[in-house]
Design an enzyme around this catalytic site. Structure first.
Site, PDB file in Angstrom:
ATOM      1  N   GLU A 138       0.910   9.535 -22.951  1.00 39.20           N
ATOM      2  CA  GLU A 138       1.669   8.286 -22.796  1.00 39.20           C
ATOM      3  C   GLU A 138       2.728   8.333 -21.697  1.00 39.20           C
ATOM      4  O   GLU A 138       3.077   7.289 -21.142  1.00 39.20           O
ATOM      5  CB  GLU A 138       2.313   7.890 -24.128  1.00 39.20           C
ATOM      6  CG  GLU A 138       1.313   7.411 -25.179  1.00 39.20           C
ATOM      7  CD  GLU A 138       0.650   8.541 -25.959  1.00 39.20           C
ATOM      8  OE1 GLU A 138       0.952   9.733 -25.687  1.00 39.20           O
ATOM      9  OE2 GLU A 138      -0.162   8.228 -26.839  1.00 39.20           O
ATOM     10  N   ASP A 146       3.321   8.361 -29.545  1.00 38.75           N
ATOM     11  CA  ASP A 146       3.618   7.642 -30.787  1.00 38.75           C
ATOM     12  C   ASP A 146       2.651   8.072 -31.886  1.00 38.75           C
ATOM     13  O   ASP A 146       2.334   9.244 -31.984  1.00 38.75           O
ATOM     14  CB  ASP A 146       3.616   6.119 -30.524  1.00 38.75           C
ATOM     15  CG  ASP A 146       2.283   5.612 -29.985  1.00 38.75           C
ATOM     16  OD1 ASP A 146       1.462   6.431 -29.528  1.00 38.75           O
ATOM     17  OD2 ASP A 146       2.052   4.390 -30.033  1.00 38.75           O
TER      18      ASP A 146
HETATM   19  C1  QUE Z   1      -2.349   7.100 -21.562  1.00 37.68           C
HETATM   20  C2  QUE Z   1      -2.653   6.352 -22.667  1.00 37.68           C
HETATM   21  C3  QUE Z   1      -3.897   5.728 -22.804  1.00 37.68           C
HETATM   22  C4  QUE Z   1      -4.833   5.898 -21.774  1.00 37.68           C
HETATM   23  C5  QUE Z   1      -4.534   6.679 -20.659  1.00 37.68           C
HETATM   24  C6  QUE Z   1      -3.286   7.253 -20.561  1.00 37.68           C
HETATM   25  C7  QUE Z   1      -4.256   4.899 -23.924  1.00 37.68           C
HETATM   26  C8  QUE Z   1      -5.542   4.271 -23.919  1.00 37.68           C
HETATM   27  C9  QUE Z   1      -6.428   4.498 -22.847  1.00 37.68           C
HETATM   28  C10 QUE Z   1      -7.710   3.865 -22.705  1.00 37.68           C
HETATM   29  C11 QUE Z   1      -8.771   4.570 -22.146  1.00 37.68           C
HETATM   30  C12 QUE Z   1     -10.004   3.947 -21.930  1.00 37.68           C
HETATM   31  C13 QUE Z   1     -10.173   2.623 -22.253  1.00 37.68           C
HETATM   32  C14 QUE Z   1      -9.101   1.908 -22.794  1.00 37.68           C
HETATM   33  C15 QUE Z   1      -7.882   2.527 -23.007  1.00 37.68           C
HETATM   34  O1  QUE Z   1      -6.055   5.316 -21.841  1.00 37.68           O
HETATM   35  O2  QUE Z   1      -3.455   4.733 -24.869  1.00 37.68           O
HETATM   36  O3  QUE Z   1      -9.259   0.596 -23.100  1.00 37.68           O
HETATM   37  O4  QUE Z   1     -11.367   1.982 -22.033  1.00 37.68           O
HETATM   38  O5  QUE Z   1      -5.886   3.480 -24.942  1.00 37.68           O
HETATM   39  O6  QUE Z   1      -2.963   7.999 -19.461  1.00 37.68           O
HETATM   40  O7  QUE Z   1      -1.730   6.182 -23.647  1.00 37.68           O
END
Ligand code: QUE
Length: 346
Positions: A138, A146
């Site tokens: 994050e 979180d």
């Molecule tokens: C940090 C994150 C998330 C992230 C990449 C980060 C996260 C998350 C996703 C994600 C990945 C692929 C998807 C999508 C979301 O990537 O929380 O919809 O197709 O959900 O560096 O916190």
């Protein structure tokens, strides 16, 4: 009817949830969180269900996190009630997993990040394969670790080799670790080779999950992370962010200079506000209950989502995918302590 992103069924008293949103690496959108919560509540009070198994239909991922793109849209629309409700619903699901009165098993065969840990680590059994990887990334999107991580990360200590600082390291840097590492720090509990997890799930569905584990579990692979524990302890074991940065750039610490350089540049690329908030969050979490941690994370999550780095970080990583966020403030040294205090409501 709108397609559901989870499939549920009960076989021989085993309630099974399969995450089925492969195009988004099973990132948890509000409907998945709602449907998973409803299934778990129903099975909790159903005498015919004796255990819960959570799996993924994707070859690549268990779950990439909470889907933060809709949360970003809500921030851009100024709808902070929606932002709060999104994260609150996710954390309520994590808390239900943590307090679940029946055995809760997750098979982690692929990427598991952020919210993916929230629906697995709080359960009792976390089976990993050699394709499993873990991260709390994050700080790379202007957010904070979180889903109860301020409770479980400060309590990781290493299993064979002790390392109190490893949770702080994972939280602050967002480092990605493998199956052997996850087992060495206690994020995972059992190792089963990928080619056998299908058979493992079949045996769990046959009704006796403990026997199934006994049959398929093999010794854990080596942990590369464990080789770094001494350096991680020296750098992340005490003090504030400035102390940590100082130890990564000093030449007299005995820390592997190549790792220190790599870790230092990684840290410098992350949201400065997130890095400072994360250290504070982990410090407070070390002395709080899970319930307190989740409540604190929710307040910080809602406030930090209104700061510039969240919209910019999600843009850079998930929307435009240029991976070139422009943080504001841009340097860790520029962060006013009052900004961090305000995020915590002090
Ligand atoms: C940090 C994150 C998330 C992230 C990449 C980060 C996260 C998350 C996703 C994600 C990945 C692929 C998807 C999508 C979301 O990537 O929380 O919809 O197709 O959900 O560096 O916190």
């Amino acid at each position: 009817m709108k397609k559901s992103f989870i499939r549920t069924r009960v076989v021989n008293g085993v309630g099974e949830i399969q995450l089925d949103r492969p195009e988004a690496l099973n990132a948890l959108d509000p409907s998945m969180i709602r449907d998973m919560h409803a299934a778990l509540l129903q099975w909790r009070d159903d005498q015919a269900v004796s255990a819960v198994l959570v799996t993924s239909c994707s070859e690549r991922a268990f779950c990439a996190g909470g889907d933060v793109k809709p949360a970003r849209d809500a921030v851009l629309a100024g709808d902070f009630d929606a932002v709060r409700e999104f994260f609150a619903a996710e954390y309520r699901l994590d808390e239900l997993v943590a307090t679940y009165p029946k055995p809760y098993l997750a098979v982690l065969d692929g990427v598991t990040m952020g919210g993916g840990l929230g629906i697995s680590v709080h359960g009792g059994v976390r089976v990993v394969t050699e394709k499993a990887s873990f991260a709390m990334p994050e700080t790379a999107i202007g957010f904070i670790p979180d889903v109860g991580s301020s409770h479980f990360l400060p309590r990781l200590r290493g299993t064979a080799v002790r390392c109190d600082a490893v949770g702080m390291y994972l939280a602050v840097t967002g480092a990605r670790i493998g199956a052997g590492d996850a087992l060495a720090v206690g994020l995972a509990t059992h190792f089963v080779p990928r080619e056998l997890v299908g058979d493992l799930a079949d045996r769990i569905r046959a009704g006796d999950w403990q026997e199934a584990l006994d049959e398929f579990v093999v010794p854990a692979p080596e942990s590369e992370l464990e080789q770094r524990f001494a350096d991680i302890e020296k750098v992340f074991g005490a003090g504030n962010v400035d102390d940590m940065l100082g130890r990564l750039t000093a030449t007299d610490t005995g820390v592997d200079p190549e790792w220190a350089e790599r870790t230092h540049s990684a840290l410098r690329a992350l949201s400065p506000t997130s890095v400072r908030a994360t250290v504070e969050l982990m410090r407070r979490g070390a002395e709080s209950t899970l319930e307190e941690c989740l409540a604190r994370e929710l307040e910080v999550a809602v406030r930090i989502s209104a700061a510039p780095d969240f919209v910019e970080g999600v843009r850079a990583v998930l929307v435009d995918k240029d991976r070139a966020p422009r943080w504001s403030p841009s340097q860790i040294e520029e962060i006013d302590p009052a900004t961090i205090a305000a995020l915590f409501g002090d």
